[in-house]
Scaffold this active site. Sequence first.
Site, mmCIF file in Angstrom:
data_model
loop_
_atom_site.group_PDB
_atom_site.id
_atom_site.type_symbol
_atom_site.label_atom_id
_atom_site.label_comp_id
_atom_site.label_asym_id
_atom_site.label_seq_id
_atom_site.Cartn_x
_atom_site.Cartn_y
_atom_site.Cartn_z
ATOM 1 N N ARG A 1 10.891 -49.929 -25.006
ATOM 2 C CA ARG A 1 11.670 -48.907 -24.281
ATOM 3 C C ARG A 1 12.005 -49.485 -22.933
ATOM 4 O O ARG A 1 11.119 -49.798 -22.135
ATOM 5 C CB ARG A 1 10.871 -47.615 -24.155
ATOM 6 C CG ARG A 1 11.498 -46.613 -23.205
ATOM 7 C CD ARG A 1 10.885 -45.253 -23.275
ATOM 8 N NE ARG A 1 11.245 -44.570 -24.492
ATOM 9 C CZ ARG A 1 11.298 -43.240 -24.628
ATOM 10 N NH1 ARG A 1 10.991 -42.456 -23.616
ATOM 11 N NH2 ARG A 1 11.626 -42.697 -25.775
ATOM 12 N N HIS B 1 19.390 -44.657 -28.832
ATOM 13 C CA HIS B 1 18.052 -44.159 -29.176
ATOM 14 C C HIS B 1 18.011 -43.960 -30.703
ATOM 15 O O HIS B 1 17.962 -42.836 -31.199
ATOM 16 C CB HIS B 1 17.785 -42.858 -28.431
ATOM 17 C CG HIS B 1 16.349 -42.452 -28.359
ATOM 18 N ND1 HIS B 1 15.323 -43.199 -28.927
ATOM 19 C CD2 HIS B 1 15.745 -41.379 -27.789
ATOM 20 C CE1 HIS B 1 14.165 -42.591 -28.695
ATOM 21 N NE2 HIS B 1 14.394 -41.489 -28.017
ATOM 22 N N GLN C 1 15.215 -41.786 -32.603
ATOM 23 C CA GLN C 1 15.376 -40.335 -32.447
ATOM 24 C C GLN C 1 16.389 -39.812 -33.459
ATOM 25 O O GLN C 1 16.177 -38.769 -34.087
ATOM 26 C CB GLN C 1 15.835 -40.018 -31.016
ATOM 27 C CG GLN C 1 16.092 -38.546 -30.774
ATOM 28 C CD GLN C 1 14.829 -37.709 -30.833
ATOM 29 O OE1 GLN C 1 13.865 -37.997 -30.157
ATOM 30 N NE2 GLN C 1 14.830 -36.655 -31.662
ATOM 31 N N ASP D 1 20.864 -32.552 -24.831
ATOM 32 C CA ASP D 1 19.860 -33.400 -24.180
ATOM 33 C C ASP D 1 19.952 -33.123 -22.682
ATOM 34 O O ASP D 1 20.915 -32.493 -22.221
ATOM 35 C CB ASP D 1 20.159 -34.881 -24.490
ATOM 36 C CG ASP D 1 19.073 -35.829 -24.001
ATOM 37 O OD1 ASP D 1 17.974 -35.357 -23.619
ATOM 38 O OD2 ASP D 1 19.323 -37.053 -23.985
ATOM 39 N N CYS E 1 16.280 -33.559 -28.369
ATOM 40 C CA CYS E 1 15.351 -34.681 -28.530
ATOM 41 C C CYS E 1 14.080 -34.498 -27.695
ATOM 42 O O CYS E 1 13.077 -35.123 -27.981
ATOM 43 C CB CYS E 1 16.043 -35.989 -28.203
ATOM 44 S SG CYS E 1 16.865 -35.983 -26.601
ATOM 45 N N ARG F 1 9.752 -37.532 -35.891
ATOM 46 C CA ARG F 1 9.720 -38.854 -35.277
ATOM 47 C C ARG F 1 8.626 -39.699 -35.941
ATOM 48 O O ARG F 1 8.812 -40.866 -36.242
ATOM 49 C CB ARG F 1 9.418 -38.752 -33.765
ATOM 50 C CG ARG F 1 10.469 -38.078 -32.920
ATOM 51 C CD ARG F 1 11.736 -38.899 -32.813
ATOM 52 N NE ARG F 1 11.504 -40.245 -32.343
ATOM 53 C CZ ARG F 1 11.443 -40.618 -31.061
ATOM 54 N NH1 ARG F 1 11.624 -39.726 -30.113
ATOM 55 N NH2 ARG F 1 11.257 -41.890 -30.729
HETATM 56 N N1 CP Z 1 12.709 -37.892 -27.402
HETATM 57 C C1 CP Z 1 11.958 -38.850 -26.825
HETATM 58 O O1 CP Z 1 12.255 -40.045 -26.931
HETATM 59 O O2 CP Z 1 10.850 -38.375 -26.195
HETATM 60 P P1 CP Z 1 9.918 -39.239 -25.221
HETATM 61 O O3 CP Z 1 10.772 -39.677 -24.062
HETATM 62 O O4 CP Z 1 8.813 -38.311 -24.834
HETATM 63 O O5 CP Z 1 9.407 -40.422 -26.002
#
Ligand code: CP
Length: 306
Positions: free
Chosen positions: A102, A129, A132, A223, A263, A291
């Site tokens: 990430r 992403h 997700q 989002d 998300c 997820r």
């Molecule tokens: N949706 C998502 O990626 O959540 P986090 O940022 O908590 O990992």
Amino acid sequence: MDTLKGRDLLSLADLTVDELLYLLDLAAKLKSGMVKLQRNKVLGLLFSKASTRTRVSFSVAMYQLGGQVIDLNPNVTQVSRGEPLVDTARVLDRYLDILAIRTFEHKDLETFAEYAKIPVINALTDLEHPCQVLADLMTVQECFGSLSGLTLAYFGDGNNMANSLLLGCAMVGMNVRIATPTDYQPNGEIVEQAKAIADGKTEVIITTDATSAMQDVQVVYTDVWASMGQEEEARMRIPIFQPYQVNEKLMELAAKDAIVLHCLPAHRDEEITDAVIEGPQSRVWDEAENRMHVQKALLATLLGSD
Ligand code: CP
């Protein structure tokens, strides 16, 4: 599926449609019963941004498969002291079996994937992403029984979620509408990529009109209006994004059986009202659970079963 073993997942477009549908099917099978496939394999989590769902769902998925996880917070590695990514990638490649990253810049993820021979998974960049969206599609499939022909509308910032939803929906034959303010549209190259995948058979609509985007849609998505790294802009964005708030009035325009996805984390009464996220059409908790199932399918498939 042998074609996936050893591969990277940096973008949804790295998958064929058959591979994407295979992952959704395997995730559903894994969800219905425990499968242990990856004893002694080790997943590294190199996360430069905060995470609750991605960090925990990847960890639990790997543990439930029989593998191990190392949390590689950059602050406790030499990454935070400026060790070149190309060096870190080649070293981690010698220790780990698979790596989820990430980070901010998508090109940093691509650099890791180029220099590490082990599979590298995009656990969120500023561009995409994909994990997700795999969970989102799994959730839609659970709710409606299929994906093809459904319409998803996304409201808010044309961010990494909008980009990956464009690709994911186009790949599975869903219509996709992205409603954003003029200056916050999704990535132009990804819009063109999605249109090429849809090939005129399904809608790929980018609009500034939230009302028209909501008409008769089955899947409503939003989002946060300011992503990680954009906190200073957050207050300035509120009046610009207000017309895109998913609230009870806007929801009246959706199909009667529409579901609402987010998300998470959510900012209640900014991009989504408390009444909608806690209401009967919300599927956000199933979405968050998925997820774990879909990433378990991804880990099992990228690692292979040996
Ligand atoms: N949706 C998502 O990626 O959540 P986090 O940022 O908590 O990992």
